[in-house]
Scaffold this active site. Structure first.
Site, mmCIF file in Angstrom:
data_model
loop_
_atom_site.group_PDB
_atom_site.id
_atom_site.type_symbol
_atom_site.label_atom_id
_atom_site.label_comp_id
_atom_site.label_asym_id
_atom_site.label_seq_id
_atom_site.Cartn_x
_atom_site.Cartn_y
_atom_site.Cartn_z
ATOM 1 N N HIS A 332 0.926 -0.386 -9.740
ATOM 2 C CA HIS A 332 0.936 0.935 -10.209
ATOM 3 C C HIS A 332 2.176 1.721 -9.430
ATOM 4 O O HIS A 332 2.902 1.290 -8.518
ATOM 5 C CB HIS A 332 -0.325 1.571 -10.029
ATOM 6 C CG HIS A 332 -0.946 1.889 -8.550
ATOM 7 N ND1 HIS A 332 -0.135 2.808 -7.921
ATOM 8 C CD2 HIS A 332 -1.691 1.399 -7.655
ATOM 9 C CE1 HIS A 332 -0.783 2.759 -6.543
ATOM 10 N NE2 HIS A 332 -1.638 2.099 -6.543
ATOM 11 N N CYS A 350 -3.409 -2.008 -2.876
ATOM 12 C CA CYS A 350 -2.536 -2.207 -4.333
ATOM 13 C C CYS A 350 -1.182 -2.479 -4.045
ATOM 14 O O CYS A 350 -0.470 -2.381 -2.703
ATOM 15 C CB CYS A 350 -2.734 -0.808 -5.107
ATOM 16 S SG CYS A 350 -4.248 -0.562 -5.982
#
Length: 424
Positions: A332, A350
């Site tokens: 992301h 992440c």
């Protein structure tokens, strides 16, 4: 029809001896030779002291799917033993309650069988009673239908997308699993070698030995409808499935080099500076499959067990989020960590990149594409339960999850034909 009559009242007698009661018609012995003693008589007919849920009318048959039950009626007596056996000598297991008020079967009855049930009782004085009951079973009142639902939904996917089969009933027995698995047909163009893997009693995944070919057509169907799988379990209908694959897309993230490199059909398309999980929050190693894309996600640390207000807590708006695990691992946009991207790992697990790069990546991948993480300090992605980690099992290990191949080195001729289906 059930009989419901209370136990007969008898005068109380103080016993000064040991009473031995042998269930189901054996003799009763007391230490006294007094013929007038209430325990010296032969066991009396206990028909009026029990109720029975089996049929008593002529011609009526019991449903073998329903458990057998014998209940003591009244407060002044109890059941001491019950045996149930069919004409072939097969005994039915059962359980008697601690107070002797109820006995019920714990193993299934056979269909089209004749049973003899012997019930031993004692009244308030301990005097023994006995009743012999007989009944017959018919065919099952209703059969169980095993339905199959294939996944994912019809459409176009990346080359890493597994096929899933969800069963409406559990199938723990290996022989029954083989019947089910043999009826689940997967055909691909071009043809590939593949196999089903039982994730649990109700779920299977199918994948090729290596990734699906690019621009392939995969068709899935079931031939279980009307097939007997086991006792009272029959196959039901299933909607067929057709999916296709697009280009071979894999994003390789090197946590040590702090880069994500996207390859399309073996050609490097773009290399992106990234940050991955810092110590204590390392990104999982291994192959993951893109599960979906979310233009906006609000990420809260509390959802992954980090206490609010702690030094590691966060609550952030996140854009261009490509999901790779159900527990919340994404690729992301992370504009707050641009200074570390390409040089340090500072995320909570992440893969973060600039907004521009994240927007490009978001548009370049789709469900079923592959994201592979290398050189992270994290553990390997779970094979099942947190997304599609299917590709982290090597081929031999994968095949041990099949009820047909069972981990053998090579399939037999029949199995080879199934696993290498003809072009549709």
């Amino acid at each position: 029809m059930s009989n419901t009559v209370h136990f007969r009242a008898r005068g109380r007698t103080v016993l000064g001896c040991t009473l031995l009661v042998i269930a189901l018609g054996a003799s009763v012995t007391a230490c006294s030779g007094d013929d007038d003693h209430p325990l010296s008589a032969a066991p009396y007919d206990a028909a009026g002291q029990i109720s029975f849920n089996g049929p008593t009318e002529a011609g009526k048959k019991a449903d073998p799917d329903k458990p057998l039950e014998v209940v003591a009626e009244g407060a002044d007596g109890r059941i001491t033993d019950v045996t149930a056996v069919d004409a072939a000598g097969r005994h039915v297991a059962g359980e008697l309650s601690a107070d002797g008020a109820r006995w019920h079967s714990t193993s299934p009855l056979a269909a089209d069988a004749r049973y003899t049930v012997r019930v031993s009782t004692e009244d308030g004085d301990g005097a023994p009673g006995r009743k012999v009951l007989t009944f017959e079973t018919g065919r099952p009142g209703a059969k169980k239908t095993l339905d199959v639902a294939f996944g994912p939904e019809a459409g176009a996917y990346g080359v890493g997308q597994p096929i899933t089969a969800e069963l409406s009933l559990p199938v723990p027995d290996r022989a029954q699993r083989a019947i089910v698995e043999r009826a689940l047909k997967v055909r691909s163009t071009p043809a590939v070698e593949g196999a089903w893997h039982w994730v649990d009693d109700r779920k299977l995944h199918y994948r090729p030995k290596v990734y699906w070919p690019a621009h392939a057509t995969i068709e899935v169907r079931s031939t279980l409808d009307g097939i007997k799988i086991g006792d009272r379990m029959w196959g039901g209908a299933a909607e067929p499935l057709k999916i296709t694959t697009d280009d071979h897309v894999v994003a390789v993230t090197d946590a040590a080099a702090h880069t994500l490199t996207l390859f399309q059909d073996g050609r490097e398309v773009r290399r992106i500076p990234v940050t991955t999980g810092k110590p204590g929050f390392e990104t999982r190693n291994g192959v993951k499959v893109v599960l979906g894309k979310e233009p906006f996600v609000r990420m809260r640390s509390s959802t992954v067990g980090i206490a609010e207000g702690s030094s590691e807590s966060y609550d952030l708006p996140v854009y261009f989020a490509t999901r790779v695990t159900w527990s919340g691992e994404y690729v992301h946009a992370a504009p707050w960590s641009v200074g570390s991207q390409g040089s340090a790992n500072v995320s909570h697990g992440c893969v973060g990149m600039s907004t521009d790069n994240a927007e490009w990546f978001f548009g370049a991948v789709q469900e079923g594409d592959l994201v592979e993480v290398l050189n992270s300090g994290g553990e390997t992605m779970e094979s099942f339960g947190n997304g599609f980690g299917d590709w982290n099992l090597d081929w031999n290990k994968w095949r041990t999850g099949s009820a047909l191949t069972g981990g053998t080195d090579a399939p037999d001729a029949q199995e080879a034909a199934r696993l290498r289906p003809a072009v549709v």
